[in-house]
Design a protein around this motif. Structure first.
Motif, short mmCIF file in Angstrom:
data_model
loop_
_atom_site.label_atom_id
_atom_site.label_comp_id
_atom_site.label_asym_id
_atom_site.label_seq_id
_atom_site.Cartn_x
_atom_site.Cartn_y
_atom_site.Cartn_z
N ARG A 116 1.47 -1.28 0.32
CA ARG A 116 0.14 0.01 0.29
C ARG A 116 0.86 1.20 0.02
O ARG A 116 0.45 2.29 -0.61
CB ARG A 116 -0.99 0.08 1.11
CG ARG A 116 -1.61 -1.62 1.11
CD ARG A 116 -2.85 -0.64 2.23
NE ARG A 116 -4.25 -1.42 2.68
CZ ARG A 116 -4.86 -2.03 3.45
NH1 ARG A 116 -4.70 -1.42 4.83
NH2 ARG A 116 -6.25 -2.70 3.22
N HIS A 117 1.59 0.86 0.84
CA HIS A 117 2.90 2.34 1.05
C HIS A 117 3.22 2.78 -0.42
O HIS A 117 3.24 4.14 -0.91
CB HIS A 117 3.75 2.16 2.19
CG HIS A 117 4.05 3.40 2.15
ND1 HIS A 117 4.24 3.94 3.58
CD2 HIS A 117 4.33 4.94 2.23
CE1 HIS A 117 4.76 5.05 3.66
NE2 HIS A 117 4.86 5.28 2.81
N THR A 118 4.05 1.78 -0.67
CA THR A 118 4.49 2.55 -2.42
C THR A 118 3.60 2.44 -3.12
O THR A 118 3.65 3.36 -4.63
CB THR A 118 5.54 0.68 -3.28
OG1 THR A 118 6.18 0.34 -2.16
CG2 THR A 118 6.20 1.06 -3.91
N ALA A 120 1.02 4.30 -2.91
CA ALA A 120 1.00 5.53 -2.62
C ALA A 120 1.19 6.60 -2.93
O ALA A 120 0.99 8.18 -3.50
CB ALA A 120 0.61 5.39 -0.82
N HIS A 121 3.36 6.05 -2.88
CA HIS A 121 3.51 7.03 -4.21
C HIS A 121 3.61 6.88 -5.17
O HIS A 121 3.78 8.10 -5.77
CB HIS A 121 4.91 6.44 -3.38
CG HIS A 121 5.67 7.15 -2.06
ND1 HIS A 121 6.96 6.96 -1.77
CD2 HIS A 121 4.77 6.74 -1.25
CE1 HIS A 121 6.98 7.58 -0.61
NE2 HIS A 121 6.54 7.04 0.25
N LEU A 122 2.82 6.07 -5.37
CA LEU A 122 3.14 5.58 -7.19
C LEU A 122 1.64 6.45 -7.30
O LEU A 122 1.53 7.23 -8.77
CB LEU A 122 2.36 4.44 -7.66
CG LEU A 122 2.47 4.64 -9.03
CD1 LEU A 122 3.82 4.08 -9.71
CD2 LEU A 122 2.11 2.45 -9.47
N PRO A 216 10.84 11.85 0.87
CA PRO A 216 11.24 11.59 1.88
C PRO A 216 10.20 10.52 2.70
O PRO A 216 8.81 11.43 2.70
CB PRO A 216 12.00 12.83 2.33
CG PRO A 216 11.62 13.62 1.56
CD PRO A 216 10.68 13.16 0.44
N CYS A 217 10.71 9.17 3.07
CA CYS A 217 10.04 8.63 3.96
C CYS A 217 10.68 7.29 4.44
O CYS A 217 11.39 7.15 4.33
CB CYS A 217 9.67 7.68 2.25
SG CYS A 217 7.90 6.41 3.51
N GLY A 218 9.54 7.55 5.73
CA GLY A 218 10.37 6.46 6.75
C GLY A 218 9.86 5.08 6.47
O GLY A 218 9.93 4.48 8.28
N THR A 220 7.30 1.35 5.42
CA THR A 220 8.47 0.57 4.07
C THR A 220 7.39 0.06 3.68
O THR A 220 6.67 0.58 2.74
CB THR A 220 7.95 -0.88 5.62
OG1 THR A 220 6.64 -1.61 5.75
CG2 THR A 220 8.98 -0.91 6.56
N HIS A 221 8.90 -0.18 1.95
CA HIS A 221 8.46 0.02 0.61
C HIS A 221 8.95 -1.71 0.15
O HIS A 221 10.00 -2.16 0.54
CB HIS A 221 8.68 0.89 -0.21
CG HIS A 221 8.66 1.97 0.35
ND1 HIS A 221 6.91 2.38 -1.20
CD2 HIS A 221 8.36 3.23 1.23
CE1 HIS A 221 6.75 3.70 -0.07
NE2 HIS A 221 8.01 3.89 1.07
N VAL A 222 7.83 -2.14 -1.11
CA VAL A 222 8.39 -3.44 -1.53
C VAL A 222 9.46 -3.35 -2.79
O VAL A 222 9.76 -1.78 -2.99
CB VAL A 222 7.05 -3.71 -2.69
CG1 VAL A 222 5.94 -4.33 -1.74
CG2 VAL A 222 7.02 -2.36 -3.52
#
Ligand SMILES: [Zn+2]
Length: 249
Positions: A116-118, A120-122, A216-218, A220-222
């Motif tokens: 989900r986090h990756t 969101a960046h996409l 900038p991001c703290g 966790t990503h795939v």
């Protein structure tokens, strides 16, 4: 219990998940432990794989094993750069400084947050592409329901285009890269979409999908966008000063 008291004078936690989001188990030492009530404790470790609730990413859960006793980690909280684990022991134990701990996170839940986090960046990137402007991030939530929030206005007719673009990038299998920067070096890219929402930590990590914007991001990503799977944009909603896009992966 004041969380500020628990972390007073305790050195900042090494956030091991920033260096390897795929690790699930780790060894650590107790730096501080404060009894709450019954079998519930607040535990601070020298390092952790438990991602605390921050930057829109929910807390990891899992377990710590201390002196052979299992402690269920209900949540992890970030307080002045220190991660405080709120745990419930399965048996009575007086947790003390210096004790060795083996921690294991709930990987199924974590991996969902990574995808989900990756995603969101996409979405940040695709919303910019489709609207032909930079949309500043207001917030996001990667729990339920999952959404990203931007400043400005958004026309619903564009939602399908954003979804198609994002899914095209997902199927291209783009690499997700990370690098570490000092706060000063970070200032050079301070026009990034979430610059105002950075937590107070010493080293900042930059996450970049392929050659897209550096964020900038703290979290966790795939490693590869393919891992996100299919992305569905559910609906948009107006919020104060902006709009929200609900999504599912
Ligand atoms: Zn992020």
């Amino acid at each position: 219990m004041e969380l500020g008291e628990i972390v007073k004078g305790v050195e900042q936690t090494k956030l091991s998940y920033l260096y390897d989001s795929y690790s699930t188990s780790f060894e650590a030492k107790v730096l501080n432990a404060v009894h709450e009530q019954g079998k519930s404790w607040y535990v601070v470790l020298d390092q952790t794989l438990f991602h605390p609730k921050s930057g829109g990413q929910p807390t990891d859960v899992g377990e710590l094993v201390i002196q052979g006793v299992k402690a269920n980690v209900k949540k992890a909280m970030l307080v002045n750069g220190v991660v405080v684990h709120y745990v419930k022991l399965e048996k009575e134990l007086k947790i003390e400084k210096g004790m060795s701990v083996r921690g294991t996170i709930d990987w199924g839940l974590r991996y969902k947050y990574m995808r989900r986090h990756t995603a969101a960046h996409l979405l940040d990137h695709c919303v910019n592409l489709v609207t032909h402007r930079i949309n500043k991030t207001l917030g996001s939530w990667l729990g339920e329901p999952t959404y990203v929030e931007y400043q400005g206005i958004f026309e619903d007719v564009l939602l399908k285009q954003v979804e198609e673009k994002a899914n095209a990038f997902i199927s291209q299998g783009l690499e997700v890269k990370t690098e570490f920067l000092s706060k000063d070096a970070l200032k050079e890219i301070l026009d990034s979409p979430n610059a105002e929402r950075l937590p107070e930590i010493q080293v900042y990590r930059i996450v970049q999908i392929d050659s897209f914007e550096k964020i900038p991001c703290g979290g966790t990503h795939v490693k590869n966008t393919k891992e996100i799977g299919a992305l569905t944009l559910k609906k948009t909603e107006k919020v104060e000063g902006g709009f929200r896009i609900y999504f599912e992966v």
